[in-house]
Structures are given as structure tokens and as C-alpha cells.
Design a protein around this motif. Structure first.
Motif, PDB file in Angstrom:
ATOM      1  N   PRO A 149      -6.154  -2.816   4.808  1.00 21.19           N
ATOM      2  CA  PRO A 149      -5.350  -2.366   3.662  1.00 21.19           C
ATOM      3  C   PRO A 149      -6.235  -1.897   2.501  1.00 21.19           C
ATOM      4  O   PRO A 149      -7.214  -2.550   2.151  1.00 21.19           O
ATOM      5  N   PRO A 150      -5.882  -0.760   1.909  1.00 18.31           N
ATOM      6  CA  PRO A 150      -6.679  -0.209   0.819  1.00 18.31           C
ATOM      7  C   PRO A 150      -6.411  -0.922  -0.511  1.00 18.31           C
ATOM      8  O   PRO A 150      -5.456  -1.682  -0.640  1.00 18.31           O
ATOM      9  N   HIS A 151      -7.241  -0.629  -1.476  1.00 17.42           N
ATOM     10  CA  HIS A 151      -7.063  -1.082  -2.859  1.00 17.42           C
ATOM     11  C   HIS A 151      -5.680  -0.618  -3.333  1.00 17.42           C
ATOM     12  O   HIS A 151      -5.206   0.451  -2.952  1.00 17.42           O
ATOM     13  N   ALA A 152      -5.051  -1.386  -4.176  1.00 18.10           N
ATOM     14  CA  ALA A 152      -3.693  -1.072  -4.640  1.00 18.10           C
ATOM     15  C   ALA A 152      -3.612   0.261  -5.386  1.00 18.10           C
ATOM     16  O   ALA A 152      -2.564   0.911  -5.392  1.00 18.10           O
TER      17      ALA A 152
ATOM     18  N   LYS B 285     -11.443   1.725  -0.586  1.00 15.04           N
ATOM     19  CA  LYS B 285     -12.071   0.484  -1.067  1.00 15.04           C
ATOM     20  C   LYS B 285     -12.168   0.463  -2.594  1.00 15.04           C
ATOM     21  O   LYS B 285     -11.935  -0.560  -3.229  1.00 15.04           O
ATOM     22  N   ALA B 286     -12.491   1.615  -3.193  1.00 15.11           N
ATOM     23  CA  ALA B 286     -12.694   1.696  -4.636  1.00 15.11           C
ATOM     24  C   ALA B 286     -11.394   1.848  -5.429  1.00 15.11           C
ATOM     25  O   ALA B 286     -11.392   1.675  -6.637  1.00 15.11           O
ATOM     26  N   GLY B 287     -10.318   2.210  -4.754  1.00 16.11           N
ATOM     27  CA  GLY B 287      -9.065   2.456  -5.468  1.00 16.11           C
ATOM     28  C   GLY B 287      -8.997   3.845  -6.077  1.00 16.11           C
ATOM     29  O   GLY B 287      -8.266   4.090  -7.028  1.00 16.11           O
ATOM     30  N   ASP B 288      -9.769   4.777  -5.516  1.00 17.74           N
ATOM     31  CA  ASP B 288      -9.780   6.157  -6.000  1.00 17.74           C
ATOM     32  C   ASP B 288      -8.605   6.940  -5.416  1.00 17.74           C
ATOM     33  O   ASP B 288      -7.959   6.501  -4.475  1.00 17.74           O
ATOM     34  N   TRP B 289      -8.390   8.097  -5.983  1.00 15.37           N
ATOM     35  CA  TRP B 289      -7.442   9.053  -5.415  1.00 15.37           C
ATOM     36  C   TRP B 289      -8.274  10.076  -4.651  1.00 15.37           C
ATOM     37  O   TRP B 289      -9.255  10.604  -5.172  1.00 15.37           O
ATOM     38  N   LEU B 290      -7.883  10.362  -3.417  1.00 15.65           N
ATOM     39  CA  LEU B 290      -8.587  11.344  -2.605  1.00 15.65           C
ATOM     40  C   LEU B 290      -7.616  12.479  -2.298  1.00 15.65           C
ATOM     41  O   LEU B 290      -6.558  12.257  -1.719  1.00 15.65           O
ATOM     42  N   VAL B 291      -7.991  13.673  -2.716  1.00 20.48           N
ATOM     43  CA  VAL B 291      -7.178  14.871  -2.480  1.00 20.48           C
ATOM     44  C   VAL B 291      -7.874  15.691  -1.407  1.00 20.48           C
ATOM     45  O   VAL B 291      -9.012  16.119  -1.586  1.00 20.48           O
ATOM     46  N   VAL B 292      -7.206  15.871  -0.283  1.00 20.53           N
ATOM     47  CA  VAL B 292      -7.749  16.664   0.821  1.00 20.53           C
ATOM     48  C   VAL B 292      -7.019  18.003   0.819  1.00 20.53           C
ATOM     49  O   VAL B 292      -5.843  18.078   1.153  1.00 20.53           O
ATOM     50  N   GLN B 293      -7.725  19.037   0.402  1.00 22.84           N
ATOM     51  CA  GLN B 293      -7.120  20.359   0.296  1.00 22.84           C
ATOM     52  C   GLN B 293      -7.299  21.135   1.594  1.00 22.84           C
ATOM     53  O   GLN B 293      -8.349  21.064   2.224  1.00 22.84           O
ATOM     54  N   HIS B 294      -6.253  21.863   1.964  1.00 21.42           N
ATOM     55  CA  HIS B 294      -6.278  22.726   3.147  1.00 21.42           C
ATOM     56  C   HIS B 294      -6.630  21.947   4.413  1.00 21.42           C
ATOM     57  O   HIS B 294      -7.435  22.387   5.216  1.00 21.42           O
TER      58      HIS B 294
ATOM     59  N   ALA C 100       0.841  -1.187   0.000  1.00 20.86           N
ATOM     60  CA  ALA C 100       0.000   0.000   0.000  1.00 20.86           C
ATOM     61  C   ALA C 100       0.881   1.243   0.000  1.00 20.86           C
ATOM     62  O   ALA C 100       1.940   1.261   0.599  1.00 20.86           O
ATOM     63  N   HIS C 101       0.400   2.289  -0.660  1.00 26.13           N
ATOM     64  CA  HIS C 101       1.123   3.545  -0.717  1.00 26.13           C
ATOM     65  C   HIS C 101       0.824   4.362   0.532  1.00 26.13           C
ATOM     66  O   HIS C 101      -0.310   4.424   0.986  1.00 26.13           O
TER      67      HIS C 101
END
Length: 150
Positions: free
Chosen positions: A96-99, A65-74, A1-2
Motif C-alpha cells: 500500500p502506498p503513502h496516503a 513511498k514518498a507520497g508524491d503525485w506521479l503524472v504519466v503523460q501519453h 489508498a486512492h
């Protein structure tokens, strides 16, 4: 996992210092995915604010779970939000999250940033390429650590 990537932006820089180069990086990732016949990453953006604190765990869990990218700003804007975000990152250790999942945190340096969260992240510090007149607006000015992490 990253590991989550924490991008520390200079306090006196414009809010879009991170988003322009990130969009370029995502466009390249999408192009690579298309060339390989793979699905491109889906990207979700949320703002770090007290009204989001109650939901940040659900956002992280869903994206993981979906393997998305989540960007949390500020994410530094609210102490309660940071606590909830830190707890959500702790959950990634247990489940552990999706790869393909990536968590990108954008913050200005603040003294109250949770140390536990700092230790779980790949930390990248953005500095403008040539001072305030020439901020980091292209992929080439991003530190290599960020491009390698995502």
C-alpha cells in the motif's frame, strides 16, 4: 489508498488539454496545504515511451513511498511501457502506498490498453467544453470525478 486515475483525452485534441487544468488543480491543492500548515504534494512527470518502460516501476514505487503525485503523460504510446505500468500498479496492491500518493495517467483511447489496468483505475474522459475551438483549459471544465479523485 486512492485508485490510479486514467484520464482519456480525445485523440484530436492538443497535448496540453490535460496539463492546464491539472496545474490549476495542483495549485489549489498546494494552497489548501499551505493554509493547513501541511506540506504540498510534490509532482513528478514522466512520458510514456519505450525507453521509460524499464524504469516506470521504480518511478511508481518511489512516488508511492514518498507520497508524491506521479503524472504519466501519453502512456498509450508504447505497448511495452503499458505492460510495465500495469505491473507497477499491481505492486501497489501488494504494498500500500503513502496516503498522499496519487497516480494520474494521461492517454488517448487505444485498443491495446491493458484491461487489467483499466479495471484498476478511476476512468475520466475529457471532452472539450465547446468543441475543437474551445478545449478544456480550466479547472471548471474538468469532470467532477477527476477533481474528487485527487
Amino acid at each position: 489508498a486512492h485508485a490510479p486515475v486514467l484520464v482519456l483525452s480525445p485523440p484530436d485534441e492538443p497535448d496540453d488539454l490535460f496539463t492546464g487544468p491539472l496545474e490549476e488543480l495542483l495549485a489549489r491543492r498546494r494552497s489548501d496545504a499551505d493554509a493547513a500548515g501541511a506540506p504540498a504534494p510534490r509532482v513528478q512527470y514522466i512520458q510514456g515511451a519505450d525507453e521509460q518502460g524499464a524504469f516506470v516501476g521504480a518511478f511508481v514505487a518511489e512516488a508511492a513511498k514518498a507520497g508524491d503525485w506521479l503524472v504519466v503523460q501519453h502512456c498509450e504510446r508504447d505497448v511495452a511501457f503499458l505492460s510495465a505500468l500495469s505491473a507497477a500498479v499491481d505492486m501497489l496492491q501488494a504494498t500500500p502506498p503513502h496516503a498522499d500518493f496519487r497516480l494520474l495517467l494521461d492517454a488517448r483511447p487505444v485498443a491495446y490498453f491493458p484491461r487489467a489496468l483499466l479495471h484498476k483505475c478511476v476512468r475520466v474522459s475529457l471532452t472539450p467544453g465547446g468543441g475543437p475551438a474551445a478545449p478544456c483549459t480550466t479547472l471548471e471544465c474538468l469532470p467532477w470525478e477527476l477533481a474528487a479523485a485527487v
